[in-house]
Design an enzyme around this catalytic site. Structure first.
Site, PDB file in Angstrom:
ATOM      1  N   ARG A 152      53.940 -15.018 134.999  1.00  0.00           N
ATOM      2  CA  ARG A 152      54.966 -14.978 136.056  1.00  0.00           C
ATOM      3  C   ARG A 152      54.989 -16.288 136.838  1.00  0.00           C
ATOM      4  O   ARG A 152      56.061 -16.827 137.166  1.00  0.00           O
ATOM      5  CB  ARG A 152      54.680 -13.809 136.997  1.00  0.00           C
ATOM      6  CG  ARG A 152      55.586 -13.746 138.226  1.00  0.00           C
ATOM      7  CD  ARG A 152      55.301 -12.495 139.038  1.00  0.00           C
ATOM      8  NE  ARG A 152      56.101 -12.470 140.254  1.00  0.00           N
ATOM      9  CZ  ARG A 152      55.627 -12.725 141.462  1.00  0.00           C
ATOM     10  NH1 ARG A 152      54.338 -13.020 141.634  1.00  0.00           N
ATOM     11  NH2 ARG A 152      56.413 -12.679 142.510  1.00  0.00           N
ATOM     12  N   SER A 212      59.747 -10.804 139.567  1.00  0.00           N
ATOM     13  CA  SER A 212      58.776  -9.981 140.280  1.00  0.00           C
ATOM     14  C   SER A 212      57.868  -9.305 139.257  1.00  0.00           C
ATOM     15  O   SER A 212      58.179  -9.238 138.065  1.00  0.00           O
ATOM     16  CB  SER A 212      59.483  -8.918 141.123  1.00  0.00           C
ATOM     17  OG  SER A 212      60.101  -7.951 140.289  1.00  0.00           O
ATOM     18  N   SER A 244      58.490   4.434 139.882  1.00  0.00           N
ATOM     19  CA  SER A 244      58.361   4.421 141.338  1.00  0.00           C
ATOM     20  C   SER A 244      57.210   3.497 141.693  1.00  0.00           C
ATOM     21  O   SER A 244      56.048   3.790 141.391  1.00  0.00           O
ATOM     22  CB  SER A 244      58.102   5.837 141.868  1.00  0.00           C
ATOM     23  OG  SER A 244      57.978   5.828 143.281  1.00  0.00           O
ATOM     24  N   ASN A 245      57.520   2.371 142.322  1.00  0.00           N
ATOM     25  CA  ASN A 245      56.519   1.334 142.601  1.00  0.00           C
ATOM     26  C   ASN A 245      56.289   1.226 144.112  1.00  0.00           C
ATOM     27  O   ASN A 245      57.186   0.829 144.853  1.00  0.00           O
ATOM     28  CB  ASN A 245      57.003  -0.007 142.034  1.00  0.00           C
ATOM     29  CG  ASN A 245      55.917  -1.070 142.083  1.00  0.00           C
ATOM     30  OD1 ASN A 245      54.917  -0.937 142.780  1.00  0.00           O
ATOM     31  ND2 ASN A 245      56.102  -2.150 141.325  1.00  0.00           N
ATOM     32  N   GLY A 252      50.850   1.478 141.443  1.00  0.00           N
ATOM     33  CA  GLY A 252      50.131   1.091 142.649  1.00  0.00           C
ATOM     34  C   GLY A 252      50.039  -0.422 142.804  1.00  0.00           C
ATOM     35  O   GLY A 252      50.619  -1.193 142.038  1.00  0.00           O
ATOM     36  N   HIS A 307      55.165  18.909 130.645  1.00  0.00           N
ATOM     37  CA  HIS A 307      54.403  19.366 129.483  1.00  0.00           C
ATOM     38  C   HIS A 307      55.262  20.127 128.472  1.00  0.00           C
ATOM     39  O   HIS A 307      54.838  20.342 127.334  1.00  0.00           O
ATOM     40  CB  HIS A 307      53.234  20.260 129.932  1.00  0.00           C
ATOM     41  CG  HIS A 307      52.004  20.090 129.100  1.00  0.00           C
ATOM     42  ND1 HIS A 307      52.026  20.050 127.722  1.00  0.00           N
ATOM     43  CD2 HIS A 307      50.693  19.927 129.447  1.00  0.00           C
ATOM     44  CE1 HIS A 307      50.800  19.886 127.258  1.00  0.00           C
ATOM     45  NE2 HIS A 307      49.969  19.807 128.280  1.00  0.00           N
ATOM     46  N   ASP A 362      53.521  16.285 125.344  1.00  0.00           N
ATOM     47  CA  ASP A 362      52.148  16.788 125.321  1.00  0.00           C
ATOM     48  C   ASP A 362      51.191  15.727 125.857  1.00  0.00           C
ATOM     49  O   ASP A 362      51.509  14.530 125.899  1.00  0.00           O
ATOM     50  CB  ASP A 362      51.754  17.181 123.903  1.00  0.00           C
ATOM     51  CG  ASP A 362      52.542  18.377 123.392  1.00  0.00           C
ATOM     52  OD1 ASP A 362      52.981  19.184 124.236  1.00  0.00           O
ATOM     53  OD2 ASP A 362      52.717  18.489 122.167  1.00  0.00           O
TER      54      ASP A 362
END
Length: 448
Positions: free
Chosen positions: A260, A275, A366-367, A391, A421, A425
């Site tokens: 980056r 980013s 989702s960051n 995270g 599920h 799986d």
């Protein structure tokens, strides 16, 4: 003379036909799940003509503000739901349209006729309930109207209210005859019922003022927006109905951060910047190509497996969370993903996303790493099967036999995959995470 008379008669017949052309303009459904919305602003004034393709008004949905375009040429005869109207039910009358040359004096009657039909179309079946015994009251002509209004409320003949407003009023014992409607033609909406304060409560709170000092409330009530209500409903349903399970891995981000840095030195001349999330989007798409079972949706009778990776990216806005989509991310380079993500995020925060830009994704990211969150789990966005919670990247000591000190510092990032599920799986989820980790720890494979 005969031909002149014929022309006059034909014109008269044409005008008569045009008078009958005045039509009610109903609140459109801008998405399959939309039940009500708001009027952000009308772009045409009463009496103003428009052409096909012109923007008539902006509608606020539970996700964004959307332009409504005219399908044909015409004239805006009357506006019923004014700018700023909230909780306008889909299908309710918001205006009257006509054709150029129409006699628009009949617009008021068209509006009244349409408004009178709306409650009967949307009304719920009457529920049998035991009416409370009314308190004795002196006979007075002034008391008759409220009693009559209460009777009309019970029969649903004259008090106009949305079905949800009636339901809430019935459950909470709120007399709709005393609620002021802010919807079209004075129609009572859910928001009106929720904001209603009984006169007795106001009197009670005001009475002790002379005997004890008044104190300011130590809380603030914020009305629930359409967007927030939809988010709450969908995520509650997802958490209750979908069999979630969670898998977490740590990813070494050293090579991504170095690559980056190299790319951004080149892109700085073009005023562009990649980013970490751009690399994550690309790695997600590549891993979905390797493990397509994770790129699926539960549709009841079938499990649909998608051929392209349309990645939904969670974006926080003042009104709540929304997930614009980078479509077919696997076919795009990092620079294209970066530019598209930034443009979509800006439109999301400005409330300008079109339905096609946030509906239909196949996988969600989702960051929360930029907020310093090390690890979390996310709720699946149905009918999708997976969502990846990302995270922050943190420095971490790890064993390294090749180092003289026996250890080294690496930049590590935790990600957690939430899976349905029914479609994915545990072994499939683990296989996908392994592929994702492999791409991020060897980002040059993006270029192959």
């Amino acid at each position: 003379m005969a031909s002149s008379l014929a022309r006059v008669l034909s014109r008269g017949f044409h005008v008569s036909a045009r008078r009958r052309a005045l039509t009610a303009f109903n609140m459109p459904a801008m998405s399959p799940t939309m039940t009500e919305g708001g009027i952000a602003s009308w772009k045409k004034k009463e009496g103003e003509t428009f052409s096909a393709g012109d923007v008539l008004l902006e509608i606020e949905t539970d996700k964004a503000t959307i332009d409504v375009e005219a399908q044909d040429d015409g004239i805006l005869a009357k506006i019923i739901a004014n700018d700023g109207s909230k909780g306008v039910a889909v299908g309710s009358v918001i205006g009257v349209l006509g054709e150029v040359g129409d006699d628009i004096s009949g617009a008021d009657q068209v509006a009244k006729n349409a408004a009178a039909q709306t409650p009967s179309q949307n009304a719920e079946p009457p529920k049998e309930e035991k009416a409370p015994t009314p308190a004795p009251a002196p006979e007075s002509p002034k008391e008759a109207p409220p009693q009559e209004s209460k009777k009309e409320l019970q029969t649903g003949s004259r008090i106009f209210a949305s079905p949800i407003a009636k339901k809430i009023a019935l459950e909470q014992g709120i007399p709709l005859s005393k609620v002021k409607g802010t919807g079209p033609s004075g129609r009572i909406t859910r928001e009106d019922v929720e904001k209603y304060k009984p006169e007795t409560a106001a009197t009670t709170s005001a009475a002790p003022a002379s005997s004890q000092p008044s104190a300011a409330a130590d809380y603030v009530d914020t009305p629930v927006s359409n967007m927030r209500r939809t988010i709450g409903s969908r995520l509650t349903q997802s958490k209750q109905e979908l069999p979630h399970y969670y898998l977490t891995v740590e990813v070494n981000m050293d090579k991504v951060l170095k690559l980056r840095e190299v790319f951004n030195k080149t892109l700085s001349a073009k005023d562009q910047k990649l980013s970490v999330n751009d690399f994550i989007v690309k790695a997600v798409a590549c891993a979905l190509a390797d493990v397509p079972e994770a790129n699926s949706a539960w549709l009841g009778e079938v499990i649909r497996q998608y051929k392209k990776a349309d990645i939904s990216i969670a974006v926080a806005t003042p009104n709540g969370l929304i997930t614009p989509i980078v479509k077919d991310a696997g076919s795009k380079g990092l620079a294209s993903i970066s530019a598209e993500t930034k443009a979509l995020a800006k439109k999301a925060r400005d409330g300008k996303l079109q339905p096609a830009e946030y509906q239909g994704g196949t996988f969600t990211i989702s960051n929360l790493g930029m907020f310093g969150v090390e690890h979390f789990t996310a709720i699946i966005n149905p009918p999708q099967s997976c969502i990846l919670a990302v995270g922050s990247t943190e420095a971490k000591l790890v064993p390294a036999l090749e180092e003289e000190r026996g250890f080294k510092v690496v930049q590590s990032m935790k990600v957690t995959l939430s899976s349905d599920h029914r479609t994915v799986d545990g072994a499939v989820g683990a296989k996908w995470l392994s592929a994702f980790k492999g791409y991020l720890e060897n980002p040059l494979t993006f270029m192959l």
